[in-house]
Write an enzyme that holds these catalytic residues in place. Structure first.
Site, mmCIF file in Angstrom:
data_model
loop_
_atom_site.group_PDB
_atom_site.id
_atom_site.type_symbol
_atom_site.label_atom_id
_atom_site.label_comp_id
_atom_site.label_asym_id
_atom_site.label_seq_id
_atom_site.Cartn_x
_atom_site.Cartn_y
_atom_site.Cartn_z
ATOM 1 N N ARG A 56 5.678 16.860 10.155
ATOM 2 C CA ARG A 56 5.102 15.599 10.634
ATOM 3 C C ARG A 56 3.585 15.747 10.725
ATOM 4 O O ARG A 56 2.834 14.840 10.419
ATOM 5 C CB ARG A 56 5.690 15.198 11.996
ATOM 6 C CG ARG A 56 4.943 14.048 12.623
ATOM 7 C CD ARG A 56 5.661 13.352 13.783
ATOM 8 N NE ARG A 56 6.526 14.170 14.595
ATOM 9 C CZ ARG A 56 6.114 15.079 15.500
ATOM 10 N NH1 ARG A 56 4.826 15.276 15.716
ATOM 11 N NH2 ARG A 56 6.985 15.791 16.165
ATOM 12 N N TYR A 108 -1.822 -10.831 5.164
ATOM 13 C CA TYR A 108 -0.390 -10.697 4.874
ATOM 14 C C TYR A 108 0.402 -11.134 6.113
ATOM 15 O O TYR A 108 0.025 -10.791 7.247
ATOM 16 C CB TYR A 108 -0.098 -9.241 4.492
ATOM 17 C CG TYR A 108 1.363 -8.900 4.457
ATOM 18 C CD1 TYR A 108 2.240 -9.609 3.649
ATOM 19 C CD2 TYR A 108 1.876 -7.873 5.248
ATOM 20 C CE1 TYR A 108 3.594 -9.306 3.614
ATOM 21 C CE2 TYR A 108 3.225 -7.550 5.217
ATOM 22 C CZ TYR A 108 4.079 -8.280 4.405
ATOM 23 O OH TYR A 108 5.413 -7.981 4.387
ATOM 24 N N ASP A 180 -8.681 -4.381 4.559
ATOM 25 C CA ASP A 180 -7.473 -4.144 3.774
ATOM 26 C C ASP A 180 -7.840 -4.373 2.306
ATOM 27 O O ASP A 180 -8.111 -5.504 1.889
ATOM 28 C CB ASP A 180 -6.373 -5.100 4.249
ATOM 29 C CG ASP A 180 -5.045 -4.881 3.530
ATOM 30 O OD1 ASP A 180 -5.058 -4.417 2.373
ATOM 31 O OD2 ASP A 180 -3.999 -5.208 4.118
ATOM 32 N N LYS A 205 1.757 -0.968 -3.353
ATOM 33 C CA LYS A 205 1.332 -1.939 -4.350
ATOM 34 C C LYS A 205 0.650 -1.230 -5.537
ATOM 35 O O LYS A 205 1.252 -0.391 -6.172
ATOM 36 C CB LYS A 205 0.441 -2.979 -3.681
ATOM 37 C CG LYS A 205 1.027 -3.524 -2.359
ATOM 38 C CD LYS A 205 2.295 -4.283 -2.579
ATOM 39 C CE LYS A 205 3.112 -4.648 -1.342
ATOM 40 N NZ LYS A 205 2.598 -4.560 -0.026
#
Ligand code: P1T
Length: 393
Positions: A56, A108, A180, A205
């Site tokens: 992690r 978004y 973003d 994306k």
């Protein structure tokens, strides 16, 4: 958190995309970074290890991806997340109850939902403004404001924020400026050079580009942000697995060539669509008729592969998405294959209808993610779909 080296930043974009952050595996010479599919690392003795304790906290495949993404954005540090929204979640956790965020009104739908339905309950407050106008961003500042958060171009209205103007306001008023950059990608736009403190991506994306994983990323140059976000990455644990890091790393190798093709086809399709009487409006920053085309030319090196179209009614939108053959009806964007979506009922369904209407996100709007198939095939597909949908309401 992984850091770029000066070596990584020396080369042009296409070269960095392939080489930055990764060297042949020292134990075997494997040219591709191995997928370190492990949860933990054996330590030599108490307090002595090879820099890796638990996956992690750190994973070598993730390190390579983080260095690569940082080099592409021209930043010093990269951090990879389990999704784009996990990256946004971490950014908002930089703040404390009582803090205020100014967010572009068109983001978004999931970003809006996370802010309003999760973080507002935890004591943050948000003002959504039309960030096309830097003055409106400045006017919304209150003594509690700590952050300005924008997408540019926005999803799906293709609105732009003047990065230099808002970057300067953020610097002067001591606010964190978060951009973003999912739609433009670092191939076409690098917000850090305009004063952004943090660049965010849904790597799902264009960066991955093959629609086969979900991921997110943050890139920054400030040491304090890298330290705190690195802490949050480990403390909250929304990390991507090594296989997804590896897929993204494979994707970024071809980012430059893919983006050139997305951009070339989208320019052609947007110009063709703009001539059609049965398409009421085309939203694409590469069109000279786009109201912020000049700004696009100043802060972007190309316009990308996303186009939105106003078809006038839900019924026409329904007929067109039902009539396409190559474009696939699906959420997401940025893959090699072309997608078509209906933002009002899909990606932005969680945005209140009044807010959608106010920004032109109507029930007649459809969004195209122009893939890298042959341009003429895409054009013919849209032509037959528009013809079959007819002119009626
Ligand atoms: O889906 P995820 O990787 O969590 O990323 C969220 C996100 C963040 N920012 C932008 C600009 C985005 O477009 C997205 C996700 N968008 C879609 C799934 C979509 O179809 O628009």
């Amino acid at each position: 958190m992984a850091q770029t080296s000066d070596d990584d930043l020396r080369y042009g974009f296409g070269t960095r995309a392939i080489h930055a952050g990764q060297a042949p595996d020292p134990s075997t010479g494997a040219i591709m970074p191995p997928i370190y599919q492990t949860s933990t690392y054996v330590q030599d003795s108490l307090g002595h290890h090879k820099g890796f304790e638990y996956a992690r906290t750190r994973n070598p495949t993730r390190d390579a991806l983080e260095r690569n993404l940082a080099a592409l954005e021209g930043g010093r540090y990269g951090l990879a997340w389990a999704s784009g929204l996990a990256a946004t979640d971490a950014v908002l956790k930089l703040l404390s109850a009582g803090d205020h965020v100014i967010c572009g009104e068109n983001v978004y739908g999931g970003t809006h939902r996370l802010m309003v339905q999760v973080f507002q309950r935890l004591g943050l407050s948000f003002t959504f403004v039309d960030a096309r106008d830097a003055g409106r961003v400045e006017d919304a500042i209150t003594p509690a404001t700590r952050m300005v958060y924008v997408e540019t171009p926005t999803n799906p209205m293709m609105r732009l924020t003047d990065l230099a103007a808002v970057g300067e306001i953020a610097r002067r008023r001591d606010l964190l400026f978060v951009v973003d950059n999912t739609f433009a990608t670092p191939y076409f736009q690098t917000p850090l050079e305009f004063g952004a403190d943090l660049v965010l991506h849904s790597t799902t994306k264009y960066l991955n580009g093959h629609s086969d994983m979900v991921g997110g990323a943050l890139v920054m140059s400030r040491d304090d942000l890298a330290e705190r976000l690195g802490f949050l990455q480990n403390a909250a644990g929304a990390v991507p697995g090594p296989m997804d890091c590896w897929l993204t790393l494979r994707g970024t190798k071809t980012l430059a060539v893919r983006m050139r093709q997305h951009d070339a086809s989208a320019r052609r399709l947007a110009a063709w669509l703009a001539e059609r009487p049965d398409v009421l409006r085309v939203y694409y920053p590469g069109l000279p008729t786009h109201e912020q085309h000049d700004l696009a030319c100043r802060q972007m090196r190309g316009f990308g592969g996303m186009i939105s179209l106003e078809l006038g009614s839900l019924e026409r939108a329904r007929r067109v998405v039902g009539a396409v053959r190559l474009f696939a009806l699906a959420e997401s964007l940025g893959g090699v294959e072309s997608l078509i979506g209906h933002p009002a009922s899909m990606t932005h369904a969680s945005v209140p209808p009044a807010m959608r209407e106010a920004m032109g996100l109507t029930d007649g709007l459809i969004r195209l993610s122009v893939g890298i198939e042959d341009t003429e095939d895409l054009l013919q597909d849209l032509e037959q779909a528009l013809a079959r949908a007819g002119d009626g309401p």
